[in-house]
Design a protein around this motif. Structure first.
Motif, short mmCIF file in Angstrom:
data_model
loop_
_atom_site.label_atom_id
_atom_site.label_comp_id
_atom_site.label_asym_id
_atom_site.label_seq_id
_atom_site.Cartn_x
_atom_site.Cartn_y
_atom_site.Cartn_z
N GLU A 1 0.72 -1.12 -0.17
CA GLU A 1 0.06 -0.05 -0.24
C GLU A 1 0.87 1.20 -0.03
OE1 GLU A 1 -3.88 1.99 2.35
OE2 GLU A 1 -2.69 0.53 3.30
N THR B 1 1.34 5.06 0.47
CA THR B 1 0.69 6.34 1.09
C THR B 1 1.45 7.46 0.88
OG1 THR B 1 1.75 5.61 3.17
CG2 THR B 1 -0.14 4.39 2.67
N GLY C 1 -3.19 5.82 -0.47
CA GLY C 1 -3.34 6.03 1.05
C GLY C 1 -2.83 7.08 1.63
N SER D 1 -7.92 6.69 0.84
CA SER D 1 -8.49 6.20 2.08
C SER D 1 -7.35 6.82 3.09
CB SER D 1 -8.28 4.57 2.05
OG SER D 1 -7.04 4.32 1.54
N SER E 1 -5.33 5.84 5.78
CA SER E 1 -4.58 4.48 6.08
C SER E 1 -4.06 4.39 7.34
CB SER E 1 -3.51 4.14 4.72
OG SER E 1 -4.47 4.00 3.93
N SER F 1 -1.16 -6.11 5.46
CA SER F 1 -0.61 -4.83 4.96
C SER F 1 0.43 -4.08 5.96
CB SER F 1 -1.85 -3.91 4.32
OG SER F 1 -1.11 -2.60 3.92
N PRO G 1 1.64 -0.62 5.39
CA PRO G 1 1.53 0.69 4.33
C PRO G 1 3.13 1.32 4.29
CG PRO G 1 -0.15 0.55 6.17
CD PRO G 1 0.69 -0.51 6.41
#
Length: 395
Positions: A4, A6, A28, A60, A62, A347, A349
């Protein structure tokens, strides 16, 4: 499954908009409710308001970075018990809102320190650097902290004196502001007099006592995080050595292992910040990433050039002293392991951490380290490196 990607965003007042971030390829957002004073409760209403804003932009929320830990908690003074209860409530409220990762730190007074926020690279871009002689000059000759001279080698003290003597009034003011006015991540800023007073409040609190306070804090908050389905991710000290006579307890692999052993839960993890731990020549980030992998709940990727005299310069992702390839390989491998184990916290991030000011960012009102193009370059490099690692591992 890709990692992910971010991006740290400083909220509605950030020059970089959510639409800008969306165009970088990040999905994210890493942000915080900076308008809420340290120690106060993050309400469901305020969390939901920010979350809705982010989701309307097609992104989102995150990771929270950070829910600040009040200084009273670190010192176990004043209203620390009330602030701890408030912190627990904020964790629970974030969990209710579906935000599952909270980055935080336990650094006394200053969240991170540099001595120049606009060091010019040979390519014309601007970076953050830390020079021990410059910090020592502030400590000994501007702040004039009692006993400061005992914390530096004879070589550094000599260089610090020469550097201080080269400064005019404007230079001294710039140095002072750089060190004590607060940087991104910090929720406090100080005058010189206030700064010394805050330092004095830590008299008698050494590494061992601060570690005890951190462990007590963890025993209070982690059960709440477990119940809320939230993963805590403590951030390393930046830089990872003692400054201004203050204690440090998140500076080495051994520190990190002691923290995650305090409460044995995936909710008690670390933020693998390659720049913060990497600034210390005594830290090997490839080893740290491998050994801490099961408890890495969040990662900041950046690089530094460093030496054994406690100087470092932030650098491009592939051009410093940190083995970014091995670090990201460990993160990817760990995610695959978690998936195979059926863990719920697959996940990890990742965000590009700090970036040189370059191109159209130069001259803009940037948060130091958090301009647009330098981080976009870093994110693109992370994305490409991930693809190469996955192809090489056939995953």
């Amino acid at each position: 499954m890709a990692i992910e990607q971010t991006w740290r965003w400083y909220g509605p007042n950030d020059r970089i908009t959510l639409n800008d971030i969306k165009q970088t390829g990040a999905t994210g957002i890493v942000t915080a409710l900076h308008h809420i004073p340290n120690g106060e409760i993050w309400t469901v209403e305020e969390i939901t308001k920010r979350k809705t804003m982010i989701e309307k932009a097609g992104l989102s929320w995150s990771v929270v970075e950070s829910v600040p830990v009040h200084e009273d908690i670190k010192k176990q003074s004043g209203n620390w018990k009330t602030y701890t209860e408030n912190y627990k409530t904020s964790i629970a409220n974030l969990g209710k809102c579906g935000i599952e990762t909270i980055c935080y730190n336990f650094m006394p007074v200053l969240d991170w320190s540099r001595t120049n926020l606009n060091f010019e690279f040979n390519d014309g871009s601007l970076a953050l650097i830390y020079q021990q002689k410059v910090f020592a000059a502030f400590d000994m000759f501007v702040l004039k902290r009692k006993g400061a001279e005992n914390d530096y080698s004879e070589k550094i003290k000599k260089e610090a004196k020469a550097y201080f003597n080269s400064l005019d009034a404007d230079g001294i003011e710039t140095l002072t502001n750089t060190v004590i006015k607060g940087l991104p991540g910090a929720e406090e800023s100080y005058t010189l007099e206030q700064f010394q007073a805050v330092l004095d409040e830590y008299a008698g609190i050494n590494d061992e006592k601060l570690r005890d306070h951190l462990q007590e804090f963890l025993r209070a908050i982690i059960p709440v995080a477990i119940e809320a389905g939230v993963r805590m991710a403590i951030h390393p000290d930046d830089p990872p050595w003692g400054l201004l006579g203050l204690p440090r307890v998140v500076s080495t692999l051994e520190d990190a292992k002691a923290i995650i052993a305090t409460v044995d839960s995936i909710s008690n993890g670390v933020t693998l910040c390659t720049g913060s731990w990497g600034a210390g020549h005594f830290n090997d980030l490839a080893i740290m990433a491998e050994e801490l992998a099961p408890r890495i709940n969040f990662a900041h990727l950046r690089n530094v050039q460093r030496d054994t005299d406690y100087n470092f310069r932030e650098d491009y992702l592939f051009e410093g002293d940190v083995d970014i390839y091995s670090v990201l390989k460990s993160i990817i491998t760990e995610e695959e392991k978690r998936k195979a184990q059926g863990r719920t916290d697959i996940s990890i991030p990742v965000r590009p951490d700090h970036g040189n000011q370059m191109l159209g960012d130069i001259g803009q009102d940037n948060n130091p380290g958090y301009s647009l193009y330098g981080r976009m370059k870093g994110l693109a490099e992370i994305r490409g490196l991930e693809l190469g690692i996955r192809r090489s591992l056939n995953i």
